[in-house]
Design a protein around this motif. Structure first.
Motif, PDB file in Angstrom:
ATOM      1  N   TYR A  64       0.909  -1.097   0.038  1.00  0.00           N
ATOM      2  CA  TYR A  64       0.116   0.065  -0.093  1.00  0.00           C
ATOM      3  C   TYR A  64       0.921   1.357  -0.009  1.00  0.00           C
ATOM      4  O   TYR A  64       2.075   1.362   0.564  1.00  0.00           O
ATOM      5  CB  TYR A  64      -0.739   0.030   1.037  1.00  0.00           C
TER       6      TYR A  64
ATOM      7  N   LEU B  50      -5.355   6.409   2.198  1.00  0.00           N
ATOM      8  CA  LEU B  50      -5.023   5.374   1.005  1.00  0.00           C
ATOM      9  C   LEU B  50      -4.965   6.159  -0.237  1.00  0.00           C
ATOM     10  O   LEU B  50      -5.766   6.821  -0.435  1.00  0.00           O
ATOM     11  CB  LEU B  50      -6.031   4.315   1.441  1.00  0.00           C
TER      12      LEU B  50
ATOM     13  N   VAL C 220      -3.551   0.355  -3.615  1.00  0.00           N
ATOM     14  CA  VAL C 220      -3.340  -0.957  -3.112  1.00  0.00           C
ATOM     15  C   VAL C 220      -2.875  -2.005  -4.216  1.00  0.00           C
ATOM     16  O   VAL C 220      -3.493  -1.663  -5.382  1.00  0.00           O
ATOM     17  CB  VAL C 220      -4.754  -1.633  -2.325  1.00  0.00           C
TER      18      VAL C 220
ATOM     19  N   SER D 111      -2.342  -5.916  -4.787  1.00  0.00           N
ATOM     20  CA  SER D 111      -2.411  -7.286  -4.438  1.00  0.00           C
ATOM     21  C   SER D 111      -1.964  -8.279  -5.367  1.00  0.00           C
ATOM     22  O   SER D 111      -2.166  -8.231  -6.690  1.00  0.00           O
ATOM     23  CB  SER D 111      -4.047  -7.908  -4.306  1.00  0.00           C
TER      24      SER D 111
ATOM     25  N   SER E  11      -4.985  -2.790  -7.096  1.00  0.00           N
ATOM     26  CA  SER E  11      -6.455  -3.378  -6.878  1.00  0.00           C
ATOM     27  C   SER E  11      -7.337  -2.150  -6.708  1.00  0.00           C
ATOM     28  O   SER E  11      -8.437  -2.190  -6.673  1.00  0.00           O
ATOM     29  CB  SER E  11      -6.577  -4.427  -6.111  1.00  0.00           C
ATOM     30  N   ILE E  12      -6.708  -1.061  -5.748  1.00  0.00           N
ATOM     31  CA  ILE E  12      -7.598  -0.172  -5.348  1.00  0.00           C
ATOM     32  C   ILE E  12      -6.557   1.147  -5.917  1.00  0.00           C
ATOM     33  O   ILE E  12      -5.570   1.279  -5.500  1.00  0.00           O
ATOM     34  CB  ILE E  12      -7.679  -0.111  -3.889  1.00  0.00           C
TER      35      ILE E  12
ATOM     36  N   GLY F 109      -7.588 -10.975   5.463  1.00  0.00           N
ATOM     37  CA  GLY F 109      -7.917  -9.838   6.318  1.00  0.00           C
ATOM     38  C   GLY F 109      -7.539 -10.621   7.547  1.00  0.00           C
ATOM     39  O   GLY F 109      -7.489 -11.743   7.827  1.00  0.00           O
ATOM     40  N   GLY F 110      -7.580  -9.609   8.957  1.00  0.00           N
ATOM     41  CA  GLY F 110      -7.337 -10.136  10.196  1.00  0.00           C
ATOM     42  C   GLY F 110      -5.949 -10.054  10.536  1.00  0.00           C
ATOM     43  O   GLY F 110      -5.348 -10.492  11.663  1.00  0.00           O
ATOM     44  N   TYR F 111      -5.179  -9.513   9.796  1.00  0.00           N
ATOM     45  CA  TYR F 111      -3.752  -9.224  10.278  1.00  0.00           C
ATOM     46  C   TYR F 111      -3.409  -7.521  10.426  1.00  0.00           C
ATOM     47  O   TYR F 111      -3.964  -6.844   9.458  1.00  0.00           O
ATOM     48  CB  TYR F 111      -2.874  -9.933   9.318  1.00  0.00           C
ATOM     49  N   GLY F 112      -2.646  -7.334  11.151  1.00  0.00           N
ATOM     50  CA  GLY F 112      -2.256  -5.889  11.243  1.00  0.00           C
ATOM     51  C   GLY F 112      -1.313  -5.542  10.052  1.00  0.00           C
ATOM     52  O   GLY F 112      -0.719  -6.444   9.294  1.00  0.00           O
ATOM     53  N   TYR F 113      -1.283  -4.322   9.680  1.00  0.00           N
ATOM     54  CA  TYR F 113      -0.382  -3.903   8.540  1.00  0.00           C
ATOM     55  C   TYR F 113       0.919  -3.509   9.198  1.00  0.00           C
ATOM     56  O   TYR F 113       1.045  -3.015  10.435  1.00  0.00           O
ATOM     57  CB  TYR F 113      -0.979  -2.666   7.798  1.00  0.00           C
TER      58      TYR F 113
ATOM     59  N   PHE G 111       3.872  -0.806   8.767  1.00  0.00           N
ATOM     60  CA  PHE G 111       4.287   0.438   7.855  1.00  0.00           C
ATOM     61  C   PHE G 111       5.616   0.609   7.905  1.00  0.00           C
ATOM     62  O   PHE G 111       6.572   0.288   8.833  1.00  0.00           O
ATOM     63  CB  PHE G 111       3.580   1.336   8.627  1.00  0.00           C
TER      64      PHE G 111
ATOM     65  N   TYR H 174     -12.848  -6.210  10.467  1.00  0.00           N
ATOM     66  CA  TYR H 174     -11.763  -5.919  11.789  1.00  0.00           C
ATOM     67  C   TYR H 174     -11.468  -4.521  12.280  1.00  0.00           C
ATOM     68  O   TYR H 174     -11.639  -3.711  11.152  1.00  0.00           O
ATOM     69  CB  TYR H 174     -10.255  -6.485  11.072  1.00  0.00           C
TER      70      TYR H 174
ATOM     71  N   GLN I  90      -8.676  -2.156  14.079  1.00  0.00           N
ATOM     72  CA  GLN I  90      -7.352  -2.176  14.477  1.00  0.00           C
ATOM     73  C   GLN I  90      -7.001  -0.878  15.147  1.00  0.00           C
ATOM     74  O   GLN I  90      -7.644   0.169  15.013  1.00  0.00           O
ATOM     75  CB  GLN I  90      -6.404  -2.298  13.100  1.00  0.00           C
TER      76      GLN I  90
ATOM     77  N   TYR J  30      -3.519   1.371  16.156  1.00  0.00           N
ATOM     78  CA  TYR J  30      -2.114   1.809  15.845  1.00  0.00           C
ATOM     79  C   TYR J  30      -1.653   2.745  17.009  1.00  0.00           C
ATOM     80  O   TYR J  30      -2.444   3.997  17.069  1.00  0.00           O
ATOM     81  CB  TYR J  30      -2.037   2.209  14.576  1.00  0.00           C
TER      82      TYR J  30
ATOM     83  N   PRO K  53       2.900   4.479  11.641  1.00  0.00           N
ATOM     84  CA  PRO K  53       2.129   3.701  12.526  1.00  0.00           C
ATOM     85  C   PRO K  53       2.536   2.422  12.798  1.00  0.00           C
ATOM     86  O   PRO K  53       2.970   1.710  11.666  1.00  0.00           O
ATOM     87  CB  PRO K  53       0.680   3.596  11.760  1.00  0.00           C
TER      88      PRO K  53
ATOM     89  N   PHE L 204       1.456  -1.050  14.502  1.00  0.00           N
ATOM     90  CA  PHE L 204       0.056  -2.184  14.826  1.00  0.00           C
ATOM     91  C   PHE L 204       0.380  -2.477  16.378  1.00  0.00           C
ATOM     92  O   PHE L 204       1.349  -2.744  16.845  1.00  0.00           O
ATOM     93  CB  PHE L 204       0.134  -3.185  14.075  1.00  0.00           C
TER      94      PHE L 204
ATOM     95  N   LEU M 235      -5.727  -5.938  16.958  1.00  0.00           N
ATOM     96  CA  LEU M 235      -6.778  -6.015  16.181  1.00  0.00           C
ATOM     97  C   LEU M 235      -7.974  -6.927  16.939  1.00  0.00           C
ATOM     98  O   LEU M 235      -7.667  -7.838  17.552  1.00  0.00           O
ATOM     99  CB  LEU M 235      -6.192  -6.944  14.851  1.00  0.00           C
TER     100      LEU M 235
ATOM    101  N   ARG N  28     -11.709  -8.596  15.918  1.00  0.00           N
ATOM    102  CA  ARG N  28     -12.716  -8.880  14.971  1.00  0.00           C
ATOM    103  C   ARG N  28     -14.128  -8.646  15.261  1.00  0.00           C
ATOM    104  O   ARG N  28     -14.298  -8.479  16.492  1.00  0.00           O
ATOM    105  CB  ARG N  28     -12.616 -10.662  14.637  1.00  0.00           C
TER     106      ARG N  28
ATOM    107  N   GLU O 179     -11.373  -1.943   8.553  1.00  0.00           N
ATOM    108  CA  GLU O 179     -11.330  -2.993   7.577  1.00  0.00           C
ATOM    109  C   GLU O 179     -12.566  -3.470   7.054  1.00  0.00           C
ATOM    110  O   GLU O 179     -12.917  -4.340   7.981  1.00  0.00           O
ATOM    111  CB  GLU O 179     -10.110  -4.005   7.644  1.00  0.00           C
TER     112      GLU O 179
ATOM    113  N   GLU P   6      -9.884  -4.778   0.730  1.00  0.00           N
ATOM    114  CA  GLU P   6      -8.028  -4.776   1.033  1.00  0.00           C
ATOM    115  C   GLU P   6      -7.908  -3.379   1.710  1.00  0.00           C
ATOM    116  O   GLU P   6      -6.961  -3.005   1.440  1.00  0.00           O
ATOM    117  CB  GLU P   6      -7.349  -5.148  -0.106  1.00  0.00           C
TER     118      GLU P   6
ATOM    119  N   LEU Q 221      -7.770  -0.471   4.335  1.00  0.00           N
ATOM    120  CA  LEU Q 221      -7.576  -0.011   5.847  1.00  0.00           C
ATOM    121  C   LEU Q 221      -7.852   1.480   5.883  1.00  0.00           C
ATOM    122  O   LEU Q 221      -6.970   2.156   5.269  1.00  0.00           O
ATOM    123  CB  LEU Q 221      -6.443  -0.274   6.445  1.00  0.00           C
TER     124      LEU Q 221
END
Lengths: 113, 112
Positions: free
Chosen positions: A33, A45, A48, A50, A55-56, A98-102, A104, B32, B34, B36, B44, B46, B49, B51, B93, B98, B100
């Motif tokens: 990203y 943002l 993105v 992928s 994709s974005i 999804g479900g994971y932190g980013y 940076f 989700y 999150q 930071y 930032p 993390f 997170l 759900r 998210e 995809e 955030l």
């Protein structure tokens, strides 16, 4: 390696210059990203990727051109920027699901003169 | 329109007390949420997170709650220390997206 590395850390460029920002990660993340952050504002943002495909695209001006040469690298090509484009540019990566932190990077502080 | 708001732009807390930060959102169905931490001039970092089907998550001195009915998350730092001083950002998210998106941020200062 659990880091996202961005270069350069600082960049000053004129409005007629062409420059590139670089980002690298070796965590096996398949999503990458670009974010832009102005002072005292949250990151916004821009793009993105992928699986190395865009994709974005958040309607960012065409003077910003992203490129993802492979799954570990992300570039942001800059051309004919305006002073209002001065900001902190952040690269991030994440697991595609999804479900994971980013994660940076520390960012590139860009000043357009 | 979609909004993610963190109620306080700035929050001062005495060292040793619990700091509580709030994140409210509208027109989202987040998969989700999150949190930071961001220090000046840095990216930032993390923290946690949670759900959409979870109510609470803890990590050391940090606790996050998530109420999808109220559309709100609370972020707690217990036994706060001056080193906890930073800007804290919540981020959402969406399902299958995809993307955030960050809230407005709260600048937390822990006073010795």
């Amino acid at each position: 390696d659990t880091e996202v590395t961005q270069t350069p850390k600082h960049l000053v460029m004129g409005m007629t210059n062409k420059k590139s920002l670089k980002c690298e990660q070796h965590m096996g993340h398949r999503a990458m990203y670009w974010y832009k952050q102005k002072a005292k504002k949250p990151p916004e943002l821009m793009f993105v990727y992928s699986y190395e495909k865009l994709s974005i695209n958040e309607s960012v001006p065409s003077r910003f051109s992203p490129e993802c040469p492979n799954s570990s690298l992300l570039n942001l090509h800059l051309h004919a920027l305006q002073p209002e484009d001065s900001a902190l540019y952040l690269c991030a990566s994440s697991q595609l699901q999804g479900g994971y932190g980013y994660t940076f990077g520390s960012g590139t502080r860009l000043t357009v003169v | 329109s979609q909004k993610i708001e963190q109620n306080s732009e700035a929050l001062n807390i005495q060292e040793g007390k619990t700091a509580t930060l709030t994140c409210n959102y509208t027109n989202y169905s987040p998969a989700y949420l999150q949190w930071y931490r961001q220090d000046p001039g840095r990216g930032p970092v993390f923290l946690l997170l949670i759900r959409e089907n979870e109510k609470e998550k803890r990590k050391e001195r940090l606790k996050v709650t998530f109420d999808t009915t109220l559309k709100q998350s609370l972020f707690h730092i217990t036994a706060s220390q001056p080193a906890d001083s930073a800007t804290y950002l919540c981020a959402l998210e969406d399902f299958g997206n995809e993307k955030l998106t960050f809230g407005t941020g709260t600048r937390l200062t822990i006073i010795p």
